[in-house]
Write a protein that holds these residues in place. Structure first.
Motif, short mmCIF file in Angstrom:
data_model
loop_
_atom_site.label_atom_id
_atom_site.label_comp_id
_atom_site.label_asym_id
_atom_site.label_seq_id
_atom_site.Cartn_x
_atom_site.Cartn_y
_atom_site.Cartn_z
N ARG A 267 6.80 -43.88 -8.59
CA ARG A 267 8.22 -43.01 -9.58
C ARG A 267 8.33 -41.62 -9.24
NH1 ARG A 267 8.35 -41.97 -15.69
NH2 ARG A 267 10.60 -41.73 -15.48
N ARG A 268 7.01 -40.64 -9.84
CA ARG A 268 7.36 -39.44 -9.25
C ARG A 268 8.19 -38.97 -7.93
NH1 ARG A 268 3.23 -39.08 -13.56
NH2 ARG A 268 1.64 -39.25 -11.34
N MET A 269 7.49 -39.16 -7.33
CA MET A 269 7.69 -39.22 -6.35
C MET A 269 9.05 -39.51 -5.36
SD MET A 269 6.49 -40.71 -2.26
CE MET A 269 7.86 -41.34 -1.94
N VAL A 270 10.11 -40.60 -5.75
CA VAL A 270 11.14 -41.03 -5.46
C VAL A 270 12.27 -40.01 -6.52
CG1 VAL A 270 13.17 -43.04 -6.00
CG2 VAL A 270 10.41 -43.40 -5.19
N VAL A 271 11.70 -40.20 -7.97
CA VAL A 271 12.80 -39.28 -9.06
C VAL A 271 12.67 -37.52 -8.51
CG1 VAL A 271 13.11 -38.42 -10.91
CG2 VAL A 271 11.95 -40.66 -10.98
N SER A 272 11.72 -37.05 -7.48
CA SER A 272 12.02 -35.64 -6.42
C SER A 272 12.78 -36.11 -5.70
CB SER A 272 10.46 -34.88 -7.10
OG SER A 272 10.16 -35.88 -6.33
N GLN A 273 12.88 -37.06 -5.22
CA GLN A 273 13.45 -36.84 -4.30
C GLN A 273 15.18 -37.61 -4.52
OE1 GLN A 273 12.90 -37.95 -0.40
NE2 GLN A 273 10.41 -36.77 -0.50
N LYS A 275 16.96 -36.45 -6.48
CA LYS A 275 17.55 -35.48 -7.65
C LYS A 275 17.50 -33.97 -6.36
CE LYS A 275 16.35 -36.44 -11.88
NZ LYS A 275 15.15 -36.09 -13.36
N GLY A 276 17.34 -35.00 -5.84
CA GLY A 276 17.17 -34.25 -5.04
C GLY A 276 16.42 -32.38 -4.77
N THR A 277 15.30 -32.55 -5.56
CA THR A 277 14.93 -31.47 -5.64
C THR A 277 13.34 -30.90 -4.94
OG1 THR A 277 12.86 -32.62 -6.22
CG2 THR A 277 14.41 -31.35 -8.06
N GLY A 278 13.60 -32.30 -4.24
CA GLY A 278 12.97 -32.28 -2.84
C GLY A 278 11.19 -31.74 -2.91
N ASP A 279 11.04 -31.72 -4.37
CA ASP A 279 9.69 -30.69 -4.57
C ASP A 279 8.80 -32.86 -5.00
OD1 ASP A 279 8.05 -30.08 -8.29
OD2 ASP A 279 7.13 -29.78 -6.15
N SER A 280 8.67 -32.80 -4.19
CA SER A 280 8.09 -33.93 -3.77
C SER A 280 6.16 -33.94 -4.84
CB SER A 280 7.69 -34.81 -2.53
OG SER A 280 6.39 -34.32 -1.78
#
Lengths: 282, 249, 225
Positions: A267-273, A275-280
């Motif tokens: 979930r954290r990985m997908v959310v960060s992707q 949102k485009g933060t790129g901070d996986s």
């Protein structure tokens, strides 16, 4: 309390080799999982660990002493073993009598035995079943009763053979939560055998992979599941979420630096992707 | 069929009532005493009184009438045969005569009295056993027997038998169903269908035995992992249900 | 086939208790001795006892009539664990039957152990061993043992009933025996044949799929490799 296997080999009387060379060290206080497909020798290995079977080569040590040096009472008050089929373990007519079996053999005074039975049944959440004949229990209750029978001996290490086999999803969650509680609150080192790869990363913090009579991988879930080839050659697979992560990485060019192993990580990985933060997140 | 009646009795012991709360030792001692008195006293009065008392007790704790009648009926049928045997073959004063196949056989008063005594005794003792079995779980009975100096090893084996009978029963029935699905027990009354059924049932028996043997090995392993030292049941028994007393104390 | 409480006079009930207890004592001694040496013996007996008890509850179809009957299982137990240990198992099974089915009884326990346990075990075992010595195959020897054991149980029970008939002066024990045997014969003869058939077939099957069990129990000689 440290349990370790040194170059353990085991062959059956008919000559087939079940364990080729096993080296392993159970870190104290950890929640460990022994992963391997069916028929790979997990149960045999456990029986060697607890001295029910003698290794043909090598030895198992508990706190530096070979397990064969311990008397039965000395050994089994330290290491508890829960069998896969609770019907093998629950031989007494009622829950209370079965749970009392271990402490009785350890020759505790009656009051102490009664207290231990009570505490053990409360820990597994079935104190109300103390007088019930075993055949009136559901499978999940039998599983709990068999765990209580081992807990009543207050072991520091608990070894469980396929504790989730045959349970429905809710039952699996309850038993796993119980084991986590025993690990965290009671400080009991846990070693469980399973082939459920999805379950393992959620609960365990140390994994051993057994294949062809050897421990082929040994480490944290992250370390172990990063070895995709080895996992697959051991007739296992990645957890579903990790597999999803792998596909996203390979086919959809998602940038991730490590595979997610649990729903939360995914979930954290997908959310960060998204949102485009790129901070996986690892 | 047998399993149902088996489970019925076992399930009734799990109810909470006046008689299930009673100490098993008391029930066993009372029952044995009653049986001895029953055999020692001639005539039907004591027996019938006992039957009345037990029926009232069974009624009080709501034991299904069907079960009670079913249990008493079978030995009673045999009892009637014995009754007739005594009635006609006992020496004594004839009370009536029958003409059968050209010869006279007389029913005697002494025979009648003895016959009715036996019938009454059978009814009383079966009711008593039934009462004991619907109010006392097998494990409590086992501990009561140990307390009464019954050989412990027999009780240990009895409790293991009781425990594993249920497990083996489930396994056996699964095998039987699998056999039925593959025409192991064909319908009809011919000799060929019968041969097939007998073959299936012997296979079933063999498979249950093999399972039992394997389970004995794993149960023994499991017992060893809990520091088994040769004692299957712990020490002396005091009722679980009595406050502060535990079966191992 | 059990004698129900109430059939026997007190005197005969006590007599049979006395006679049976000698054999039961020998059985208990054997079990205790062996259990001290082999820790697994008690759990093994518990499971064997459960299996034999289960087997004795199975209905076997009787040909043509469409009815069914139950084997007594004692000859089988005697072949599997030996005659005296099998007597101990018969006490267990008779106690459980008295309790669960109100079948048999407490005062007649001695008489029933004598017929079903002692005679059934000894006859079954001796016939089986003799049969094997005479070169019969495992299945055939076990089959004959099952049949003979069953017949022996049935005769003993008839005898016990005949002797225990309270206060019959005119009726000799021999006549009473004939009366009871005659009463039982139509049900017991087919049952004995069936008992023989299934006992034989069962052991043959075990020998085929799991001979190791029969080696361990000392029923078959392990072939030299």
């Amino acid at each position: 309390m440290v349990l370790e296997a040194k170059e353990v080999q085991f062959s059956y009387s008919d000559g087939t080799t079940a364990l080729k060379e096993i080296n392993l060290h159970i870190p104290r206080g950890h929640f460990c999982a022994l992963l391997g497909p069916n028929g790979v020798g997990k149960t045999t290995f456990f029986k060697v660990l607890i001295n029910l079977l003698k290794p043909s080569q090598g030895e198992v040590r508990l706190d530096g002493q070979p397990v064969s040096n311990y008397s039965r009472a000395e050994l089994y008050r330290r290491i508890g073993f829960v069998f896969q089929d609770p019907n093998d373990q629950l031989f007494a007519p009622t829950v209370g009598e079965d749970v009392a079996f271990g402490p009785t053999n350890l020759k505790f005074p009656p009051a102490e035995i009664a207290a231990r039975v009570q505490t053990a049944l409360e820990l597994v959440g079935i104190p109300q079943l103390i007088n019930k004949p075993i055949h009136y229990l559901s499978y999940g209750q039998k599983k709990r009763a068999s765990i209580a029978g081992v807990l009543a001996m207050r072991p520091q290490i608990m070894i469980l053979d396929e504790p989730t086999a045959g349970l429905d999803p809710l039952g699996v969650r309850e038993i796993m939560n119980l084991l986590v509680r025993l690990n965290k609150q009671e400080g009991i080192t846990i070693l469980m055998a399973t082939h459920d790869v999805d379950l393992v990363p959620i609960y365990a913090n140390h994994i051993f992979i057994l294949n062809e009579g050897k421990i082929v991988l040994d480490g944290s879930p992250k370390e172990v599941f990063s070895q995709k080839q080895l996992i697959r050659s051991a007739h296992l697979r990645l957890p579903r979420v990790a597999h999803l992560g792998e596909i996203l990485f390979n086919k959809d060019n998602l940038s991730i630096d490590s595979l997610p192993l649990t729903i939360g990580e995914a979930r954290r990985m997908v959310v960060s992707q998204v949102k485009g933060t790129g901070d996986s997140h690892g | 069929m047998i399993k149902e009646s088996y489970f019925a009795v076992d399930a009734l012991t799990q109810r909470d009532n006046l008689f299930t709360r009673m100490d098993a030792r008391v029930k066993v001692i009372l029952s044995i005493t009653a049986l001895i008195v029953l055999l020692a006293i001639p005539g039907v009065k004591f027996a019938l009184g006992l039957v009345g008392l037990i029926m009232a007790a069974l009624f009080l704790i709501r034991i299904p009438l069907k079960l009670v009648i079913g249990r008493i009926a079978v030995p009673l049928i045999f009892g009637i045969f014995v009754f007739l045997l005594l009635l006609f073959f006992q020496n004594g004063h004839p009370i009536f005569t029958l003409h059968v196949l050209g010869s006279n056989i007389a029913g005697t008063r002494e025979g009648f009295i003895l016959g009715t005594t036996i019938l009454a005794r059978i009814t009383a003792s079966v009711s008593l056993l039934l009462f004991l079995s619907v109010t006392t779980p097998v494990h409590e009975l086992g501990h009561a027997l140990i307390y009464l100096r019954f050989p412990k090893v027999i009780v240990e084996i009895m409790l293991l038998t009781y425990r594993y009978l249920f497990v083996l029963w489930d396994e056996g029935m699964r095998i039987r169903q699998a056999q039925t699905l593959r025409m192991g027990y064909p319908d009809g009354r011919g000799i060929r269908t019968w041969k097939r059924s007998v073959k299936s049932i012997s296979t079933l028996m063999a498979m249950v035995f093999i399972r039992a043997y394997d389970r004995a090995e794993s149960t023994f392993d499991a017992m060893q992992a809990r520091a088994y030292n040769g004692n299957v049941t712990g020490g002396h028994y005091k009722s679980w249900k009595t406050k502060g007393m535990q079966p191992w104390s | 086939m059990h004698i129900q409480d109430g059939f026997l006079t007190g005197q005969w009930a006590v007599t049979w208790f006395g006679t049976a207890s000698v054999f039961v004592a020998k059985g208990i001694y054997d079990v205790t001795k062996k259990a001290e040496k082999i820790l697994m013996f008690k759990p093994l007996l518990g499971l064997v006892s459960a299996a034999v008890f289960f087997i004795s509850l199975l209905p076997i179809p009787v040909p043509i009539t469409g009815t069914s009957s139950h084997p007594c299982g004692t000859p089988l137990a005697a072949i599997l664990v030996g005659p005296f240990v099998s007597i101990v198992l018969s006490v267990v099974s008779l106690l459980l039957q008295a309790l669960f089915f109100a079948h048999g009884g407490i005062t007649t326990l001695g008489a029933n152990v004598m017929s079903e346990g002692v005679i059934g075990s000894l006859v079954g075992y001796v016939i089986f061993r003799l049969g094997r010595k005479m070169g019969f195959s495992l299945g055939i020897a076990a089959g004959i043992a099952g049949f003979a054991g069953d017949i022996a149980v049935y005769c003993t029970t008839s005898l016990e009933l005949a002797l225990g008939m309270p206060g019959v002066h005119n009726l000799t024990a021999a006549k009473a025996f004939l009366a009871f045997s005659g009463l039982y014969l139509p049900t017991q003869l087919p049952l004995a044949i069936l008992e023989g058939l299934v006992t034989g077939a069962m052991l043959k099957y075990i020998a085929k799929v799991r001979p190791d069990i029969l080696y361990n129990l000392g029923i078959l000689e392990k072939p030299e490799k």
